[in-house]
Structure formats: structure tokens, C-alpha cells
Scaffold this active site. Structure first.
Site, mmCIF file in Angstrom:
data_model
loop_
_atom_site.group_PDB
_atom_site.id
_atom_site.type_symbol
_atom_site.label_atom_id
_atom_site.label_comp_id
_atom_site.label_asym_id
_atom_site.label_seq_id
_atom_site.Cartn_x
_atom_site.Cartn_y
_atom_site.Cartn_z
ATOM 1 N N TRP A 102 0.830 -1.218 0.000
ATOM 2 C CA TRP A 102 0.000 0.000 0.000
ATOM 3 C C TRP A 102 0.855 1.255 0.000
ATOM 4 O O TRP A 102 0.478 2.265 -0.596
ATOM 5 C CB TRP A 102 -1.022 -0.021 1.136
ATOM 6 C CG TRP A 102 -2.046 -1.079 0.876
ATOM 7 C CD1 TRP A 102 -2.211 -2.249 1.567
ATOM 8 C CD2 TRP A 102 -2.988 -1.121 -0.211
ATOM 9 N NE1 TRP A 102 -3.210 -3.003 0.984
ATOM 10 C CE2 TRP A 102 -3.696 -2.339 -0.095
ATOM 11 C CE3 TRP A 102 -3.302 -0.260 -1.262
ATOM 12 C CZ2 TRP A 102 -4.711 -2.709 -0.993
ATOM 13 C CZ3 TRP A 102 -4.311 -0.617 -2.157
ATOM 14 C CH2 TRP A 102 -4.997 -1.835 -2.014
ATOM 15 N N ASP A 171 -1.797 6.545 6.405
ATOM 16 C CA ASP A 171 -2.829 5.639 5.898
ATOM 17 C C ASP A 171 -3.097 4.627 7.014
ATOM 18 O O ASP A 171 -2.311 3.709 7.232
ATOM 19 C CB ASP A 171 -2.320 4.938 4.629
ATOM 20 C CG ASP A 171 -3.321 3.904 4.101
ATOM 21 O OD1 ASP A 171 -4.367 3.699 4.738
ATOM 22 O OD2 ASP A 171 -3.045 3.318 3.040
ATOM 23 N N LYS A 195 -12.700 -2.028 6.903
ATOM 24 C CA LYS A 195 -12.018 -2.995 7.769
ATOM 25 C C LYS A 195 -12.476 -2.818 9.222
ATOM 26 O O LYS A 195 -13.127 -3.685 9.770
ATOM 27 C CB LYS A 195 -10.503 -2.850 7.656
ATOM 28 C CG LYS A 195 -10.012 -3.200 6.253
ATOM 29 C CD LYS A 195 -8.897 -2.315 5.814
ATOM 30 C CE LYS A 195 -8.632 -2.290 4.340
ATOM 31 N NZ LYS A 195 -8.677 -3.526 3.603
HETATM 32 C C1 LIG Z 1 -3.611 -0.059 4.094
HETATM 33 C C2 LIG Z 1 -4.506 0.115 2.910
HETATM 34 N N1 LIG Z 1 -4.412 1.249 2.191
HETATM 35 C C3 LIG Z 1 -5.188 1.456 1.116
HETATM 36 C C4 LIG Z 1 -6.104 0.529 0.696
HETATM 37 C C5 LIG Z 1 -6.958 0.804 -0.517
HETATM 38 O O1 LIG Z 1 -8.229 1.084 -0.063
HETATM 39 P P1 LIG Z 1 -9.472 1.355 -1.028
HETATM 40 O O2 LIG Z 1 -9.789 0.071 -1.700
HETATM 41 O O3 LIG Z 1 -10.512 1.795 -0.048
HETATM 42 O O4 LIG Z 1 -9.092 2.433 -1.978
HETATM 43 C C6 LIG Z 1 -6.248 -0.664 1.400
HETATM 44 C C7 LIG Z 1 -7.249 -1.650 0.952
HETATM 45 O O5 LIG Z 1 -7.380 -2.723 1.306
HETATM 46 C C8 LIG Z 1 -5.420 -0.873 2.536
HETATM 47 O O6 LIG Z 1 -5.507 -2.003 3.228
#
Ligand SMILES: Cc1ncc(COP(=O)(O)O)c(C=O)c1O
Length: 360
Positions: A102, A171, A195
Site C-alpha cells: 500500500w 494511511d 475494515k
Molecule cells: C492499508 C490500505 N491502504 C489502502 C487501501 C486501498 O483502499 P481502497 O480500496 O478503499 O481504496 C487498502 C485496501 O485494502 C489498505 O488495506
């Protein structure tokens, strides 16, 4: 139907009590005769719902008054581009810590808008650890420092909050509300809801007020934080049902005793699962170094991947669902967010011990 335990990484399990309340209130919210999905987002009823959700979140996280709470859409992915557009100017440098999947996606997006300095990277250790903070490089005039507090796929979690002279951006998609956190250390925190907060479609942003109002002139209206802050998250139609469910999750967390109390349960659950892995004499292994092991997402491999299908099949038959690891890493992953019960983790740990005994 016998109980099942859902270990999905997200969208993920929600507290059963919350789902039962949703069911109970679905066609008639508090005597209004309407489902929350049918209400005007500017009406009296929904105004009460969104105000209560924000107040409860503020209580849970002890959010200082100079921070705004924004209920947004677009997932964490929208945040990846909103951050550089709002918090840096053309030609600025922004510092990013790379701890895995991520982080890398956030970095890739930021590179479209700014010069990115990788302040630290876990790449050398194959993202099994986080480089010591003392070794991080910082650019002289970074617009901000970004990191991901919990890598949902790799299972690496920060056991500390980095020090930063420039606005610290995090994040927190997969470990927000899993433990108390000092919001005042951050410039901005963001998290997709799916989550630890509620249904997908809702994205939470907590931002320090002085960081608002500096978006680049070319920033699309919908990507300007100050537009959403000025309109109190009602610039356009927000994800009303998601906000309603999130509000109930916040109330549920307060009833559990708040974040300090849920943290203790999370510590206990994670310890149980890592113990089942570590005591298996190599039948199961976790690739993450102990100090950085996530309390929320527990990745593990079987010593022989030819057994993966049998493991998943038997687990499913035992009511243990969605344990397959992310397609990019394989193996298994158990996500044990706030709503996963201790009973669920105990059941999984017992299943793992039994599977190792019969297949070892
Ligand atoms: C730590 C983290 N950041 C970003 C995301 C991306 O999230 P989204 O699908 O809501 O854009 C996720 C998705 O699982 C994640 O676990």
C-alpha cells in the site's frame, strides 16, 4: 446455521450486534417510517445520524478541536492523489516511507504530482520489518511525511508513531480504532471504512485545520479537502448508509470500553494466533519479524504449499472463512479486526494445531 468466523481482509466482519440493530431498524429508523437509505442527507434524521457519528468518533479517538472529521468517498485510493494535490505545491518534495504494497501504491500516485523522496524502505528485508527510525532520510523542505501504519497484505505494523517536523500523514486503513492513538501528532489521518469502521464506500479523513485551504488551483472541486470541510461532509450526497453503520460501530466500540479496552482484546487475539504459528515446529511460518507483526492481519505460510487447498477446504468446512492470502503473496492471511471475536481466533488456532497434527 452453525456460526462462521470471517477472516476477510476487507470488506470485513462487522460486530454482530451492529448487524442485528441494522436489521431491526432497516425499514423503520427510530419511528421515522423510513430506511436510512431513503432519507435526505440534509434532513433532520440524517443530520442527527452524522452528528452523532462524528461526536462518538471524536470521543473514541479523543480528537482535538482543531481537527476536522470528513466522511468522504473514493476509498484510500482517492486519498493517494488528494494528499499531494492539497498538501504540496508544484515542484515540492514529499517524503514517503515504503513498507510494502500500500505504501508503494501511495508513492506511485504521489509521483504524478510531486518529487517523492523515499525516506526509508523495507524492501531489503522483503518488507518483513521497518527500518529503524534513526536511519530514515528526510528532505530539507518536505511538504509532508507519509507512511502506512499497517500493511494489510504484508502484515507489517508500526509499533511506534514516527517523529516528524513536517505534517505527518498516515494511511490507517487497516488498524484505525484498533488501539488508542495520539491524533495531535498527525497532520492528516485517512482510512477506508471497510475494515475497522463499517461498509465499503465510506472513507474517513481526520485533518488538522491549518492544512485546509491550500489545494493547488487545478485541483478538482471534489478532491479539495476544504470543500468537504466547509460543507461538513455534505458537499454532495455522502454515503449515508455507510455513515449510519459506522456510527453504530463507534457506539459499539464505546460500549466495549473504548480503544484502550479493545486494544487489550486485540493483543490477546494476535498473541494466540502467532503462538499457534510459532509453536508449530515450522509447519506454519510468518514472514514478519516479531516486533513488526500486525495485530490486525496475520499472514502465514504452510511448510508445503501443496497443502494449501486442503487447509482452505477444511477450514471452510469448519466455518473458518476467507483465509486465503492476497494473490500477490499467496499462503494464508487471517484478518482479525476489532469485530473478530476471541472465540473466532481460538477456534482458528485450535483448527491450525489440529491440521498440523494430522498433516505434519
Ligand atoms: C492499508 C490500505 N491502504 C489502502 C487501501 C486501498 O483502499 P481502497 O480500496 O478503499 O481504496 C487498502 C485496501 O485494502 C489498505 O488495506
Amino acid at each position: 446455521m452453525s456460526p462462521v468466523f470471517n477472516f476477510s481482509a476487507g470488506p470485513a466482519v462487522l460486530p454482530r450486534d451492529v448487524l442485528l440493530t441494522v436489521q431491526d431498524e432497516l425499514v423503520d429508523w427510530h419511528g421515522s417510517g423510513m430506511c436510512v437509505m431513503e432519507m435526505s442527507h440534509r434532513g433532520r434524521e440524517f443530520t442527527q445520524i452524522i452528528h452523532e457519528a462524528e461526536a462518538d468518533l471524536r470521543k473514541l479517538l479523543n480528537i482535538p478541536s482543531n481537527y476536522r472529521v470528513l466522511f468522504m468517498q473514493g476509498g484510500a485510493h482517492f486519498q493517494f492523489s488528494m494528499l499531494p494535490l492539497n498538501l504540496s505545491r508544484e515542484g515540492d518534495t514529499v517524503d514517503y516511507v515504503n513498507t510494502g504494497h500500500w505504501s508503494k501504491i501511495a508513492i506511485k500516485e504521489a509521483r504524478r504530482f510531486a518529487n517523492v523522496l523515499i525516506a526509508a524502505s523495507g524492501e531489503e528485508s522483503h518488507f518483513s520489518s521497518i527500518p529503524a527510525e534513526a536511519s530514515w532520510q528526510r528532505s530539507a523542505n518536505a511538504a509532508y511525511l507519509h507512511y502506512c501504519s499497517n500493511e494489510t497484505i504484508g502484515g507489517v505494523e508500526f509499533p511506534f508513531i514516527p517523529h516528524s517536523e513536517v505534517p505527518l500523514i498516515c494511511d490507517m486503513s487497516s488498524n484505525i480504532l484498533s488501539r488508542p492513538v495520539d491524533v495531535s501528532k498527525f497532520g492528516l489521518i485517512y482510512a477506508g471504512a471497510q475494515k475497522n469502521i463499517g461498509p465499503s464506500g465510506l472513507t474517513l479523513v481526520i485533518v488538522r485545520e491549518d492544512l485546509l485551504g491550500h489545494a493547488r488551483p487545478s485541483t478538482p472541486t471534489m478532491l479539495d479537502y476544504s470543500v468537504h470541510a466547509d460543507a461538513e461532509s455534505l458537499y454532495n450526497t455522502p454515503p449515508t448508509f455507510g455513515i449510519y453503520v459506522a456510527g453504530m460501530v463507534f457506539k459499539w466500540l464505546l460500549e466495549q470500553g473504548g480503544l484502550a479496552a479493545i486494544e487489550q482484546v486485540n493483543i490477546e487475539k494476535a498473541a494466540l494466533l502467532y503462538e499457534a504459528i510459532d509453536a508449530s515446529n515450522g509447519f506454519y511460518t510468518c514472514p514478519v519479524e516479531k516486533p513488526f507483526r500486525s495485530r490486525m492481519n496475520v499472514p502465514f505460510m504452510l511448510h508445503d504449499d501443496a497443502l494449501d487447498d486442503a487447509f482452505l477446504g477444511d477450514a471452510k468446512a469448519a466455518g473458518l472463512l476467507q483465509l486465503k492470502g492476497h494473490r500477490s503473496v499467496g499462503g494464508m492471511r487471517a484478518s482479525i479486526y476489532n469485530a473478530m471475536t476471541l472465540d473466532g481466533v481460538q477456534t482458528l488456532a485450535s483448527f491450525m494445531r489440529e491440521f498440523a497434527r494430522t498433516h505434519g
